[in-house]
Design a protein around this motif. Structure first.
Motif, PDB file in Angstrom:
ATOM      1  N   UNK A 124       3.429   2.315  -0.601  1.00  0.00           N
ATOM      2  CA  UNK A 124       3.912   1.119  -1.297  1.00  0.00           C
ATOM      3  C   UNK A 124       5.391   0.951  -1.012  1.00  0.00           C
ATOM      4  N   UNK A 125       5.994  -0.072  -1.610  1.00  0.00           N
ATOM      5  CA  UNK A 125       7.426  -0.273  -1.439  1.00  0.00           C
ATOM      6  C   UNK A 125       8.230   0.616  -2.374  1.00  0.00           C
ATOM      7  N   UNK A 126       7.600   1.151  -3.423  1.00  0.00           N
ATOM      8  CA  UNK A 126       8.313   1.940  -4.421  1.00  0.00           C
ATOM      9  C   UNK A 126       7.307   2.603  -5.345  1.00  0.00           C
ATOM     10  N   UNK A 127       7.786   3.473  -6.199  1.00  0.00           N
ATOM     11  CA  UNK A 127       6.950   3.990  -7.277  1.00  0.00           C
ATOM     12  C   UNK A 127       6.618   2.844  -8.233  1.00  0.00           C
ATOM     13  N   UNK A 128       5.524   2.974  -8.964  1.00  0.00           N
ATOM     14  CA  UNK A 128       5.166   1.982  -9.966  1.00  0.00           C
ATOM     15  C   UNK A 128       4.371   0.805  -9.455  1.00  0.00           C
ATOM     16  N   UNK A 129       3.990   0.815  -8.182  1.00  0.00           N
ATOM     17  CA  UNK A 129       3.212  -0.282  -7.612  1.00  0.00           C
ATOM     18  C   UNK A 129       1.717  -0.137  -7.868  1.00  0.00           C
ATOM     19  N   UNK A 130       1.297   1.088  -8.250  1.00  0.00           N
ATOM     20  CA  UNK A 130      -0.115   1.328  -8.516  1.00  0.00           C
ATOM     21  C   UNK A 130      -0.801   2.156  -7.449  1.00  0.00           C
ATOM     22  N   UNK A 131      -0.062   3.046  -6.773  1.00  0.00           N
ATOM     23  CA  UNK A 131      -0.665   3.860  -5.710  1.00  0.00           C
ATOM     24  C   UNK A 131      -1.778   4.752  -6.244  1.00  0.00           C
ATOM     25  N   UNK A 132      -1.495   5.454  -7.347  1.00  0.00           N
ATOM     26  CA  UNK A 132      -2.493   6.393  -7.860  1.00  0.00           C
ATOM     27  C   UNK A 132      -3.710   5.653  -8.402  1.00  0.00           C
TER      28      UNK A 132
ATOM     29  N   UNK B  19       4.786  -6.907   3.259  1.00  0.00           N
ATOM     30  CA  UNK B  19       3.890  -6.159   4.145  1.00  0.00           C
ATOM     31  C   UNK B  19       4.456  -6.085   5.562  1.00  0.00           C
ATOM     32  N   UNK B  20       4.958  -7.207   6.063  1.00  0.00           N
ATOM     33  CA  UNK B  20       5.524  -7.210   7.407  1.00  0.00           C
ATOM     34  C   UNK B  20       6.767  -6.334   7.484  1.00  0.00           C
ATOM     35  N   UNK B  21       7.566  -6.325   6.420  1.00  0.00           N
ATOM     36  CA  UNK B  21       8.735  -5.461   6.395  1.00  0.00           C
ATOM     37  C   UNK B  21       8.364  -3.989   6.417  1.00  0.00           C
TER      38      UNK B  21
ATOM     39  N   UNK C 145       5.665  -2.733   7.668  1.00  0.00           N
ATOM     40  CA  UNK C 145       5.110  -2.438   8.997  1.00  0.00           C
ATOM     41  C   UNK C 145       6.215  -2.277  10.040  1.00  0.00           C
ATOM     42  N   UNK C 146       7.180  -3.184  10.044  1.00  0.00           N
ATOM     43  CA  UNK C 146       8.116  -3.274  11.158  1.00  0.00           C
ATOM     44  C   UNK C 146       9.350  -2.396  11.002  1.00  0.00           C
ATOM     45  N   UNK C 147       9.703  -2.007   9.774  1.00  0.00           N
ATOM     46  CA  UNK C 147      10.927  -1.253   9.562  1.00  0.00           C
ATOM     47  C   UNK C 147      10.891   0.078  10.292  1.00  0.00           C
ATOM     48  N   UNK C 148       9.724   0.757  10.274  1.00  0.00           N
ATOM     49  CA  UNK C 148       9.624   2.103  10.845  1.00  0.00           C
ATOM     50  C   UNK C 148       9.696   2.178  12.355  1.00  0.00           C
ATOM     51  N   UNK C 149       8.688   1.613  13.015  1.00  0.00           N
ATOM     52  CA  UNK C 149       7.511   0.972  12.424  1.00  0.00           C
ATOM     53  C   UNK C 149       6.431   2.001  12.099  1.00  0.00           C
ATOM     54  N   UNK C 150       5.392   1.518  11.418  1.00  0.00           N
ATOM     55  CA  UNK C 150       4.176   2.298  11.223  1.00  0.00           C
ATOM     56  C   UNK C 150       2.984   1.436  11.615  1.00  0.00           C
TER      57      UNK C 150
ATOM     58  N   UNK D   9      -0.661 -13.282   4.741  1.00  0.00           N
ATOM     59  CA  UNK D   9      -0.596 -11.994   5.418  1.00  0.00           C
ATOM     60  C   UNK D   9      -0.523 -12.114   6.938  1.00  0.00           C
ATOM     61  N   UNK D  10      -0.824 -13.342   7.456  1.00  0.00           N
ATOM     62  CA  UNK D  10      -0.798 -13.578   8.907  1.00  0.00           C
ATOM     63  C   UNK D  10      -1.736 -12.597   9.613  1.00  0.00           C
ATOM     64  N   UNK D  11      -1.210 -11.711  10.435  1.00  0.00           N
ATOM     65  CA  UNK D  11      -2.086 -10.833  11.217  1.00  0.00           C
ATOM     66  C   UNK D  11      -2.351  -9.496  10.522  1.00  0.00           C
ATOM     67  N   UNK D  12      -1.954  -9.366   9.270  1.00  0.00           N
ATOM     68  CA  UNK D  12      -2.192  -8.121   8.528  1.00  0.00           C
ATOM     69  C   UNK D  12      -3.395  -8.330   7.612  1.00  0.00           C
ATOM     70  N   UNK D  13      -4.430  -7.510   7.730  1.00  0.00           N
ATOM     71  CA  UNK D  13      -5.627  -7.707   6.901  1.00  0.00           C
ATOM     72  C   UNK D  13      -5.356  -7.449   5.421  1.00  0.00           C
ATOM     73  N   UNK D  14      -5.905  -8.286   4.568  1.00  0.00           N
ATOM     74  CA  UNK D  14      -5.966  -7.978   3.144  1.00  0.00           C
ATOM     75  C   UNK D  14      -7.261  -7.203   2.941  1.00  0.00           C
TER      76      UNK D  14
END
Length: 449
Positions: free
Chosen positions: A13-21, A131-133, A135-140, A163-168
């Motif tokens: 996720x972008x941070x804690x508290x987004x609901x990963x668990x 989502x694009x950020x 993906x591209x920052x690393x990238x991963x 989402x453009x080319x990123x699947x939901x």
């Protein structure tokens, strides 16, 4: 050499508290209910999230970490999981790029795609930009997104269109029943009423695009057939071992923070393990040669611990007889002279260590650390909301692991105090035993350095 494979994603996720668990648990339970064999791992040091994820998937949840666990053992665990799993889920820690090593570092190290969990409750199209950020920052390799806290079907469609080319890959609506939290994180699953029903409800409410999910490729891992179990890799090389020794381990709601890998390491060193519950006023088992008091929540069970006469008598007898005792974090708190809880009420504790523990309103310490022992570096972490006021002088200190430099080196910044009182070693430091089996064995042997 064999090359086991499975569908593997790292959930970040972008941070804690987004609901990963929540999302990882919902996805694991949903896939289990669909007949898939699911294994789950947790990135970095953690005890509580893995307990919840274990309930969701039905098998033990181990930690993966390029520093504490090591890349070789992390990959070996993934490879062994892939032998009997259809799906492997890895829950990340904090934000995708936070820390060193980060969740992104781990994903890249093993060629694992990332699935981002993004809280869409206060946005719609901007989810695509996030989502694009990511993906591209690393990238991963970003396999897709699960949008959390979706308000409606229309809301989900707006997110998907952005989402453009990123699947939901899926969406999870706001939950009427959610996983409860307290000061150290989630409430332990055994303490949550209707936990199985909550997990099933979360799973059924997760809208998963099965076509997109099934299109995700499998990952394969190298596994040498002659390689020993990942936890036991170096055990036979230990300068000392625990063959013929029985270690008593406190295990209940007050002493719950135990890495599964720690138990496997002790078994691999030849020890027999026996468990008992101080909260149930059980005495230390008579056959024990050493005692392990792991962390947990003694502050939530202080009244019960003060009244546990059998437990207290057996602890004082073991101490008087010179039994090796390792007390970690909550375990240390329980053997001090007293504890002041978050309501500022004072409770007498076992009195093995002079001083008292005082609960704080905010986090006191957090991070990966290493204990430099005569047998080498024993790695682990610290995470606590209390301070220990004592006249004891620390016998040594751990070293904080740098989050700014190479994963192969620690800083020399002083970490947690290690206290030694005759046969007792105590600290806020949680050790990951498999990082150094020889150092671990020495902790449970009489007259070891």
């Amino acid at each position: 050499m064999v090359r086991p494979s499975a569908k593997v994603v790292l959930i970040s996720a972008i941070a804690s508290g987004q609901g990963k668990t929540t999302t990882t648990a919902a996805l694991a339970r949903k896939l289990v209910n669909l007949g898939k064999r699911v294994r789950v791992f947790k990135t970095g040091p953690d005890f509580i999230d893995p307990m919840m994820l274990e309930r969701a998937c039905g098998s033990a949840v181990h930690s993966l970490d390029l520093w504490m666990v090591g890349q070789a053992d992390s990959e070996r665990m993934l490879a062994r999981a892939a032998l009997d799993a259809d799906v492997i889920l890895i829950e990340g820690v904090m934000g995708l790029y936070d820390g060193n090593p980060s969740s992104a570092d781990l994903a890249r190290a093993f060629g694992v795609p990332v699935m981002a969990v993004l809280d869409a409750s206060a946005m719609a199209q901007t989810v695509g930009a996030l989502a694009m950020g990511l993906r591209d920052f690393g990238p991963v390799h970003l396999a897709g997104v699960i949008a959390n806290r979706i308000a409606s079907e229309g809301h989900a469609k707006m997110v998907a269109a952005a989402m453009r080319d990123i699947p939901l890959l899926g969406s999870l609506p706001r939950q009427e029943e959610f996983l409860p939290e307290r000061h150290l994180g989630l409430v332990l699953p055994q303490e949550v009423d209707r936990i199985e029903a909550i997990l099933d409800t979360m799973a059924s409410s997760l809208e998963l695009d099965m076509q997109a999910w099934d299109a995700l490729p499998d990952n394969s891992f190298e596994l040498h057939e002659h390689a020993s179990h990942h936890i036991l890799q170096h055990a036979s090389q230990a300068a000392a071992n625990l063959a013929g020794k029985t270690i008593a381990i406190a295990r209940d709601a007050a002493f719950a923070f135990i890495y599964p890998a720690n138990l496997e390491c002790l078994l691999g060193l030849g020890a027999e393990l026996v468990f008992f519950s101080p909260l149930a006023d059980e005495a230390i088992p008579a056959q024990a040669d050493a005692l392990y008091l792991p962390g947990g929540y003694p502050e939530l069970h202080a009244r019960t611990l003060t009244q546990a006469s059998n437990w207290l008598a057996s602890l004082h007898a073991a101490h008087a007889q010179g039994m090796p005792i390792l007390a970690e974090c909550g375990g240390m708190m329980a053997i001090t002279e007293g504890l002041v809880d978050q309501q500022e009420q004072s409770w007498p504790m076992a009195g093995i260590l002079p001083g008292k523990v005082i609960m704080q309103k905010k986090l006191t310490a957090l991070g990966s650390q290493a204990w430099v022992t005569p047998q080498g570096e024993l790695r682990g972490h610290t995470f606590h909301y209390s301070r220990f006021e004592t006249t004891l002088t620390a016998s040594s200190h751990t070293i904080k692991h740098s989050t700014q430099h190479s994963t192969q080196h620690s800083t020399q910044q002083q970490g947690e105090a290690i206290y030694r009182n005759a046969n007792v070693r105590a600290s806020y430091f949680h050790a990951y035993f498999a990082s150094n089996p020889a150092a671990t064995a020495a902790l449970f042997l009489r007259d070891a350095t």
